[in-house]
Scaffold this motif. Structure first.
Motif, PDB file in Angstrom:
ATOM      1  N   VAL A  45      39.015 -26.118 -39.822  1.00 12.05           N
ATOM      2  CA  VAL A  45      38.873 -25.049 -40.809  1.00 12.05           C
ATOM      3  C   VAL A  45      39.823 -25.302 -41.967  1.00 12.05           C
ATOM      4  O   VAL A  45      40.905 -25.876 -41.791  1.00 12.05           O
ATOM      5  CB  VAL A  45      39.148 -23.662 -40.190  1.00 12.05           C
ATOM      6  N   ASP A  46      39.418 -24.889 -43.179  1.00  7.55           N
ATOM      7  CA  ASP A  46      40.289 -25.052 -44.352  1.00  7.55           C
ATOM      8  C   ASP A  46      41.433 -24.040 -44.332  1.00  7.55           C
ATOM      9  O   ASP A  46      42.541 -24.329 -44.761  1.00  7.55           O
ATOM     10  CB  ASP A  46      39.478 -24.880 -45.640  1.00  7.55           C
ATOM     11  N   ARG A  47      41.150 -22.850 -43.822  1.00  6.33           N
ATOM     12  CA  ARG A  47      42.181 -21.821 -43.724  1.00  6.33           C
ATOM     13  C   ARG A  47      41.858 -20.952 -42.522  1.00  6.33           C
ATOM     14  O   ARG A  47      40.723 -20.906 -42.054  1.00  6.33           O
ATOM     15  CB  ARG A  47      42.254 -20.964 -44.991  1.00  6.33           C
ATOM     16  N   SER A  48      42.861 -20.256 -42.019  1.00  2.23           N
ATOM     17  CA  SER A  48      42.647 -19.431 -40.834  1.00  2.23           C
ATOM     18  C   SER A  48      43.505 -18.183 -40.912  1.00  2.23           C
ATOM     19  O   SER A  48      44.712 -18.260 -41.168  1.00  2.23           O
ATOM     20  CB  SER A  48      43.005 -20.221 -39.568  1.00  2.23           C
ATOM     21  N   GLU A  49      42.868 -17.043 -40.708  1.00  7.95           N
ATOM     22  CA  GLU A  49      43.600 -15.788 -40.689  1.00  7.95           C
ATOM     23  C   GLU A  49      44.345 -15.632 -39.365  1.00  7.95           C
ATOM     24  O   GLU A  49      44.037 -16.299 -38.382  1.00  7.95           O
ATOM     25  CB  GLU A  49      42.635 -14.616 -40.885  1.00  7.95           C
ATOM     26  N   GLN A  50      45.300 -14.737 -39.354  1.00 12.08           N
ATOM     27  CA  GLN A  50      46.095 -14.499 -38.165  1.00 12.08           C
ATOM     28  C   GLN A  50      45.199 -14.072 -36.994  1.00 12.08           C
ATOM     29  O   GLN A  50      44.345 -13.209 -37.142  1.00 12.08           O
ATOM     30  CB  GLN A  50      47.153 -13.427 -38.433  1.00 12.08           C
ATOM     31  N   GLY A  51      45.387 -14.697 -35.879  1.00 13.29           N
ATOM     32  CA  GLY A  51      44.637 -14.345 -34.688  1.00 13.29           C
ATOM     33  C   GLY A  51      43.407 -15.193 -34.443  1.00 13.29           C
ATOM     34  O   GLY A  51      42.851 -15.189 -33.341  1.00 13.29           O
ATOM     35  N   LEU A  52      42.935 -15.931 -35.476  1.00 11.54           N
ATOM     36  CA  LEU A  52      41.727 -16.726 -35.294  1.00 11.54           C
ATOM     37  C   LEU A  52      41.946 -17.919 -34.381  1.00 11.54           C
ATOM     38  O   LEU A  52      41.041 -18.331 -33.658  1.00 11.54           O
ATOM     39  CB  LEU A  52      41.186 -17.196 -36.647  1.00 11.54           C
ATOM     40  N   THR A  53      43.137 -18.492 -34.420  1.00  9.49           N
ATOM     41  CA  THR A  53      43.421 -19.613 -33.528  1.00  9.49           C
ATOM     42  C   THR A  53      43.294 -19.178 -32.077  1.00  9.49           C
ATOM     43  O   THR A  53      42.661 -19.864 -31.249  1.00  9.49           O
ATOM     44  CB  THR A  53      44.841 -20.164 -33.767  1.00  9.49           C
ATOM     45  N   ARG A  54      43.874 -18.032 -31.765  1.00 10.25           N
ATOM     46  CA  ARG A  54      43.767 -17.516 -30.392  1.00 10.25           C
ATOM     47  C   ARG A  54      42.330 -17.202 -30.043  1.00 10.25           C
ATOM     48  O   ARG A  54      41.872 -17.476 -28.927  1.00 10.25           O
ATOM     49  CB  ARG A  54      44.634 -16.269 -30.245  1.00 10.25           C
ATOM     50  N   ALA A  55      41.586 -16.627 -30.999  1.00 11.86           N
ATOM     51  CA  ALA A  55      40.177 -16.310 -30.751  1.00 11.86           C
ATOM     52  C   ALA A  55      39.379 -17.575 -30.472  1.00 11.86           C
ATOM     53  O   ALA A  55      38.490 -17.591 -29.616  1.00 11.86           O
ATOM     54  CB  ALA A  55      39.594 -15.570 -31.946  1.00 11.86           C
ATOM     55  N   ALA A  56      39.686 -18.646 -31.188  1.00  8.30           N
ATOM     56  CA  ALA A  56      38.984 -19.913 -30.982  1.00  8.30           C
ATOM     57  C   ALA A  56      39.270 -20.471 -29.603  1.00  8.30           C
ATOM     58  O   ALA A  56      38.360 -20.927 -28.894  1.00  8.30           O
ATOM     59  CB  ALA A  56      39.396 -20.916 -32.055  1.00  8.30           C
ATOM     60  N   ILE A  57      40.528 -20.452 -29.212  1.00  8.50           N
ATOM     61  CA  ILE A  57      40.899 -20.966 -27.894  1.00  8.50           C
ATOM     62  C   ILE A  57      40.264 -20.126 -26.795  1.00  8.50           C
ATOM     63  O   ILE A  57      39.758 -20.652 -25.796  1.00  8.50           O
ATOM     64  CB  ILE A  57      42.430 -20.994 -27.730  1.00  8.50           C
ATOM     65  N   GLU A  58      40.261 -18.789 -26.980  1.00  5.32           N
ATOM     66  CA  GLU A  58      39.647 -17.903 -25.987  1.00  5.32           C
ATOM     67  C   GLU A  58      38.148 -18.140 -25.886  1.00  5.32           C
ATOM     68  O   GLU A  58      37.549 -17.949 -24.824  1.00  5.32           O
ATOM     69  CB  GLU A  58      39.942 -16.448 -26.334  1.00  5.32           C
TER      70      GLU A  58
END
Length: 214
Positions: free
Chosen positions: A103-116
């Motif tokens: 991703v070019d940018r990521s809002e807070q919490g999206l990394t965790r959402a992706a891993i989940e």
């Protein structure tokens, strides 16, 4: 190294020379932008001999990926929302294969959402040619590790459930025949051997029959 050759079969498909099948990976690239898709394919070809399927439309994504059954899925998203991220991740079948998302940018919490959602690698700040191979290698290694963990966990849960059923079957035999625990288990094991079945299967049949008769 042999140049990576592609041919356009349909607007979203590129296939590398079939003679490289024995040494290549099967990779699905989800990229709606044609120019970015071309750059990704060139970078992958520079990294090794691979079979590459580029999907530019996300409609029917799960079906297309299922038909391709790739070794790994690479998804490039410029600015993902949580809903889009989770939808793409789940459609990519993260439990069946590793999924790497750039991703070019990521809002807070999206990394965790992706891993989940099961994404094996989530890389912020865009897709760069020099990052492709190490990220894909890491995604595949992480996927294999978690798949082994899931397999071991499932086996442990299955063993615990079978132990519970065996204990219930022993209790039924002890009560019905007036025997102790050791004799009850020996009877279960002897019956299993005579019938060519597993002790757990014999125990489950006994518990089921007892339930029908009660």
């Amino acid at each position: 190294m042999r140049p990576c050759r592609t041919m356009d079969l349909v607007p979203w498909l590129h296939v590398v020379d079939a003679r490289l099948m024995s040494v290549r990976l099967s990779i699905v690239v989800v990229e709606p932008d044609q120019e970015r898709a071309r750059l990704i394919v060139e970078s992958l070809c520079a990294a090794g001999d691979h079979e590459i399927l580029v999907i530019r439309e996300t409609t029917g994504l799960a079906r297309r990926i299922g038909q391709a059954d790739p070794d790994i899925v690479l998804i490039d998203i410029a600015d993902p929302s949580r809903d889009t991220l989770e939808e793409l991740a789940l459609a990519s079948g993260p439990l069946e294969r590793p999924v790497a998302m750039f991703v070019d940018r990521s809002e807070q919490g999206l990394t965790r959402a992706a891993i989940e959602a099961g994404v094996s690698a989530y890389v912020v700040d865009g897709l760069r040619a020099e990052r492709l191979k190490p990220v894909l290698d890491a995604a595949m290694a992480r996927f294999q590790m978690f798949r082994q963990m899931r397999t071991e966990l499932a086996a442990t849960r299955r063993a615990l459930e079978e132990r519970k059923v065996i204990d219930r079957a022993k209790g039924l035999l002890m009560k019905a025949r007036g025997i102790d625990e050791g004799e009850a288990y020996a009877l279960l094991r002897r019956t299993a051997m005579d019938q060519g079945r597993r002790v757990a299967d014999v125990a489950e049949a006994l518990v089921t029959a007892a339930g029908l008769l009660s």
